[in-house]
Design an enzyme around this catalytic site. Structure first.
Site, PDB file in Angstrom:
ATOM      1  N   HIS A  81       0.822  -1.205   0.000  1.00 40.57           N
ATOM      2  CA  HIS A  81       0.000   0.000   0.000  1.00 40.57           C
ATOM      3  C   HIS A  81       0.862   1.264   0.000  1.00 40.57           C
ATOM      4  O   HIS A  81       0.490   2.265  -0.596  1.00 40.57           O
ATOM      5  CB  HIS A  81      -0.998  -0.026   1.163  1.00 40.57           C
ATOM      6  CG  HIS A  81      -2.186  -0.868   0.831  1.00 40.57           C
ATOM      7  ND1 HIS A  81      -3.301  -0.362   0.204  1.00 40.57           N
ATOM      8  CD2 HIS A  81      -2.394  -2.201   0.956  1.00 40.57           C
ATOM      9  CE1 HIS A  81      -4.158  -1.343  -0.007  1.00 40.57           C
ATOM     10  NE2 HIS A  81      -3.639  -2.468   0.438  1.00 40.57           N
TER      11      HIS A  81
ATOM     12  N   ARG B   9      -0.898   7.135 -10.404  1.00 39.35           N
ATOM     13  CA  ARG B   9      -2.102   6.500  -9.848  1.00 39.35           C
ATOM     14  C   ARG B   9      -2.851   7.486  -8.969  1.00 39.35           C
ATOM     15  O   ARG B   9      -4.055   7.698  -9.126  1.00 39.35           O
ATOM     16  CB  ARG B   9      -1.690   5.283  -9.020  1.00 39.35           C
ATOM     17  CG  ARG B   9      -2.830   4.640  -8.211  1.00 39.35           C
ATOM     18  CD  ARG B   9      -2.252   3.654  -7.199  1.00 39.35           C
ATOM     19  NE  ARG B   9      -3.286   2.866  -6.527  1.00 39.35           N
ATOM     20  CZ  ARG B   9      -3.860   3.203  -5.371  1.00 39.35           C
ATOM     21  NH1 ARG B   9      -3.526   4.319  -4.760  1.00 39.35           N
ATOM     22  NH2 ARG B   9      -4.762   2.407  -4.829  1.00 39.35           N
TER      23      ARG B   9
ATOM     24  N   GLU C  14      -9.957   0.738  -7.346  1.00 40.35           N
ATOM     25  CA  GLU C  14      -8.659   0.599  -8.014  1.00 40.35           C
ATOM     26  C   GLU C  14      -8.365  -0.887  -7.962  1.00 40.35           C
ATOM     27  O   GLU C  14      -7.846  -1.405  -6.983  1.00 40.35           O
ATOM     28  CB  GLU C  14      -7.606   1.439  -7.297  1.00 40.35           C
ATOM     29  CG  GLU C  14      -6.370   1.669  -8.138  1.00 40.35           C
ATOM     30  CD  GLU C  14      -5.379   0.538  -8.065  1.00 40.35           C
ATOM     31  OE1 GLU C  14      -5.627  -0.504  -8.728  1.00 40.35           O
ATOM     32  OE2 GLU C  14      -4.384   0.702  -7.371  1.00 40.35           O
TER      33      GLU C  14
ATOM     34  N   GLU D 217     -13.725  -3.520   2.298  1.00 38.92           N
ATOM     35  CA  GLU D 217     -12.347  -4.037   2.247  1.00 38.92           C
ATOM     36  C   GLU D 217     -12.310  -5.374   2.974  1.00 38.92           C
ATOM     37  O   GLU D 217     -12.669  -5.460   4.143  1.00 38.92           O
ATOM     38  CB  GLU D 217     -11.394  -3.027   2.892  1.00 38.92           C
ATOM     39  CG  GLU D 217      -9.984  -3.534   3.144  1.00 38.92           C
ATOM     40  CD  GLU D 217      -9.260  -4.001   1.877  1.00 38.92           C
ATOM     41  OE1 GLU D 217      -9.434  -3.364   0.823  1.00 38.92           O
ATOM     42  OE2 GLU D 217      -8.564  -5.039   1.943  1.00 38.92           O
TER      43      GLU D 217
ATOM     44  N   GLU E 220     -18.571  -9.536  -2.269  1.00 45.14           N
ATOM     45  CA  GLU E 220     -19.548 -10.579  -2.583  1.00 45.14           C
ATOM     46  C   GLU E 220     -20.469 -10.856  -1.386  1.00 45.14           C
ATOM     47  O   GLU E 220     -21.576 -11.352  -1.550  1.00 45.14           O
ATOM     48  CB  GLU E 220     -18.834 -11.875  -3.009  1.00 45.14           C
ATOM     49  CG  GLU E 220     -18.186 -11.835  -4.395  1.00 45.14           C
ATOM     50  CD  GLU E 220     -16.812 -11.152  -4.424  1.00 45.14           C
ATOM     51  OE1 GLU E 220     -16.386 -10.608  -3.376  1.00 45.14           O
ATOM     52  OE2 GLU E 220     -16.182 -11.145  -5.495  1.00 45.14           O
TER      53      GLU E 220
ATOM     54  N   GLU F 241      -4.050 -10.941 -11.376  1.00 45.63           N
ATOM     55  CA  GLU F 241      -4.096 -10.697  -9.932  1.00 45.63           C
ATOM     56  C   GLU F 241      -4.849  -9.414  -9.588  1.00 45.63           C
ATOM     57  O   GLU F 241      -4.646  -8.831  -8.531  1.00 45.63           O
ATOM     58  CB  GLU F 241      -2.693 -10.720  -9.321  1.00 45.63           C
ATOM     59  CG  GLU F 241      -2.057 -12.098  -9.472  1.00 45.63           C
ATOM     60  CD  GLU F 241      -0.643 -12.192  -8.927  1.00 45.63           C
ATOM     61  OE1 GLU F 241      -0.035 -11.156  -8.670  1.00 45.63           O
ATOM     62  OE2 GLU F 241      -0.163 -13.325  -8.786  1.00 45.63           O
TER      63      GLU F 241
ATOM     64  N   HIS G 284       3.653   1.810 -10.479  1.00 44.56           N
ATOM     65  CA  HIS G 284       4.099   0.576  -9.827  1.00 44.56           C
ATOM     66  C   HIS G 284       3.702  -0.661 -10.623  1.00 44.56           C
ATOM     67  O   HIS G 284       4.198  -1.754 -10.351  1.00 44.56           O
ATOM     68  CB  HIS G 284       3.563   0.491  -8.392  1.00 44.56           C
ATOM     69  CG  HIS G 284       2.112   0.166  -8.293  1.00 44.56           C
ATOM     70  ND1 HIS G 284       1.114   1.098  -8.497  1.00 44.56           N
ATOM     71  CD2 HIS G 284       1.480  -1.000  -8.031  1.00 44.56           C
ATOM     72  CE1 HIS G 284      -0.055   0.512  -8.347  1.00 44.56           C
ATOM     73  NE2 HIS G 284       0.132  -0.750  -8.065  1.00 44.56           N
TER      74      HIS G 284
ATOM     75  N   ASP H  30       2.625   6.161  -5.613  1.00 41.71           N
ATOM     76  CA  ASP H  30       2.615   6.048  -7.078  1.00 41.71           C
ATOM     77  C   ASP H  30       1.905   7.304  -7.612  1.00 41.71           C
ATOM     78  O   ASP H  30       0.673   7.372  -7.642  1.00 41.71           O
ATOM     79  CB  ASP H  30       1.868   4.761  -7.465  1.00 41.71           C
ATOM     80  CG  ASP H  30       1.766   4.560  -8.978  1.00 41.71           C
ATOM     81  OD1 ASP H  30       1.870   5.559  -9.728  1.00 41.71           O
ATOM     82  OD2 ASP H  30       1.575   3.415  -9.397  1.00 41.71           O
TER      83      ASP H  30
END
Lengths: 356, 356
Positions: free
Chosen positions: A22, A31, A123, A77, A106, A132, A279, A28
């Protein structure tokens, strides 16, 4: 020490490595700037709206949304980073606007089951966009929770491919402080099996500006459509150099509101080698040594790329690149390549135009 | 595919990560240059000599020795990288000079049990010199295999410590794209426990040029002497800034032969923040937030550093830094710090010199 754990937010985490990832994302610049411009620079799109942040991580995108005037933000999260996100949100005094849920999207439910959100931010991008990444989860969230006219941030994504040189995997090993280490370079090319690798490709090592492998409308695309992508093409080298591999990158765009004056017309997060480094870097498929060749300008490069979901791990993608014989493949017309049939065809078409 | 494995040197390796670590080392310019200058630039020391390379890795130092005229080089490497080293050596046509042994140096025997080598070369250094390094093995090799007048490459090593600012762990998190993330910074400081971390420290963030924690004569030092190091000191801040941690680094020197004209007099591999960056970077011990303070020029900084071998893992070292009360600690004389007693003492000493 019990007392220390209570005062130390970091004590929650199993993995220091998660925090380092993170840190990498938060530092970054491209981003951060893209999301900041797209959200905080678009107050008219966010003011008074409800937002769902899928994979909220440290909560920074949710805070952008709150800063842009969102009425309510649901930050979802799955990892225990959710607890740190709560602290970051409190540090910025948005605890009344942003609700953090520590669960997979979900398994998430909105407080009012009938409710739908105006905007989804996320993101979710992985290496070469999908590897991934967590687009599948974002699409689940979209289908369940987004209003029919709701907005996606980002709303489009494009994957590109270009032939390139890869000196860090080939030429560099011709001499390391005066020692020939080509067999080390060979081992490095993913243990000699020429597997894809995340690397930085310098713009001058691209032999082509980039061919679009796929373009995704994130409002419409389905999970099934993400199972496999294929690109079969004859590209024309735009620069001389050593053809040693293929470089893959992506870019994403965001909806733009009425505040045109404050932000660029198109907000793009680009991982193109010509854009500032992110990144994500680029993903490179090195060619087997025997397939490398010196490329003249306007030489044709025929290939087929298959990008398919890994059977065992849904979130991983396998890349398979096959070099084809440019003589045998169909070229797009008119083709700029140096092959005789294309030169003749191009001359013919030009003559027809003049005559016409 | 059986046939592929035979032709692919990389197929030997369990771990691609091992290769990436060696890539990092082989592309570390200061590391490569120091060893290259020290060995290839010192032909008079190597010509006709026998050399033992402890932890030979990809074999590059052994090849340097062969290039410098060594008669025989014993390259000892415990991992299966030894097999790649053999290929690199063959690629450079030194297979008759360099013998690779795939074993721990503790299990290694010279072909003639009575033989001793003229020189030991090794790149054994870990983070802050000793952490996860392999000096113990080098000392075993020295005691068993080196001639009494033999040479060690490197032959000295020094560990330094300096107070410093650590903006990447403190100030940076005051605003990330307009979001306050101090609690993320707190978590990053090794999960709030202020553990040491490998980081790059910019020269301008050093508050002192560096205090010598220990100096090792690698011809003489014993394994027992490596068990623990302590430094208790009152340093004087040489620059104003935020005291947020302590930075540790090291340097190593190499023997120098008669070829003074070709190489610098002192060959030093330095990981000082003012020197070009190496893959060792620096090691930083961040202070607890409450202990950070703005440092004026010539403010005294009193501390005690303990560096002790980890009880469970011999090759690891634990760092413990304690801030002390500069008022209560003994200062070296004359002390340049701003405390009244030191100003008075310094004035007194200067007066005595003038009077004397």
């Amino acid at each position: 020490m019990e007392s220390e754990q209570i005062t130390n937010p970091g004590a929650y985490f199993d993995s220091y490595e998660d925090l380092k990832v993170h840190e990498l994302m938060l530092t970054d610049g491209p981003r951060q700037n893209a999301y900041h411009n797209a959200i905080v620079g678009n107050r008219d799109l966010f003011a008074g709206k409800t937002v769902l942040d899928v994979g909220a991580g440290t909560g920074i995108l949710s805070i952008f949304c709150a800063q842009a005037g969102a009425r309510k933000v649901y930050a979802v999260e799955a990892s225990n980073l959710a607890r740190l996100a709560r602290e970051v949100i409190k540090e910025n005094n948005f605890q009344d606007v942003i609700d953090v849920s520590e669960c997979r999207v979900e398994d998430f439910r909105l407080p009012n089951e009938e409710e739908r959100v105006d905007i989804i931010v996320s993101e979710w991008m992985g290496f070469f966009l999908l590897h991934e990444g967590m687009l599948d989860s974002v699409l689940v969230a979209r289908d369940r929770f987004l209003k029919p006219n709701g907005l996606m941030f980002p709303d489009t994504a494009t994957i590109y491919l270009a032939p390139c040189s890869v000196p860090s995997r080939f030429d560099r090993w011709n001499s390391v402080s005066g020692v020939s280490m080509q067999c080390f370079g060979r081992a490095l090319r993913h243990q000699g099996s020429d597997k894809p690798e995340v690397l930085t490709v310098a713009p001058e090592h691209l032999l082509h500006e980039g061919h679009v492998v796929t373009w995704l409308d994130l409002k419409e695309v389905t999970t099934e459509e993400l199972d496999a992508f294929e690109a079969k093409e004859v590209l024309v080298g735009q620069r001389t150099g050593k053809l040693q591999g293929f470089c893959i990158w992506f870019d994403c765009t965001f909806p733009v509101g009425e505040q045109g004056g404050r932000i660029p017309n198109d907000i793009v997060l680009s991982t193109n080698p010509v854009a500032p480094e992110t990144h994500w870097k680029q993903t490179v498929i090195p060619l087997p040594e025997g397939a490398c060749e010196d490329l003249e300008q306007r030489d044709p490069i025929a290939f087929e790329l298959k990008m398919t979901r890994n059977k065992d791990t849904n979130r991983r993608y396998d890349l398979q690149l096959t070099l084809l014989d440019a003589e045998k493949e169909e070229h797009s017309l008119p083709c700029e390549c140096q092959m005789t049939k294309c030169i003749l065809m191009k001359a013919h078409l030009e003559k027809m135009q003049v005559d016409g």
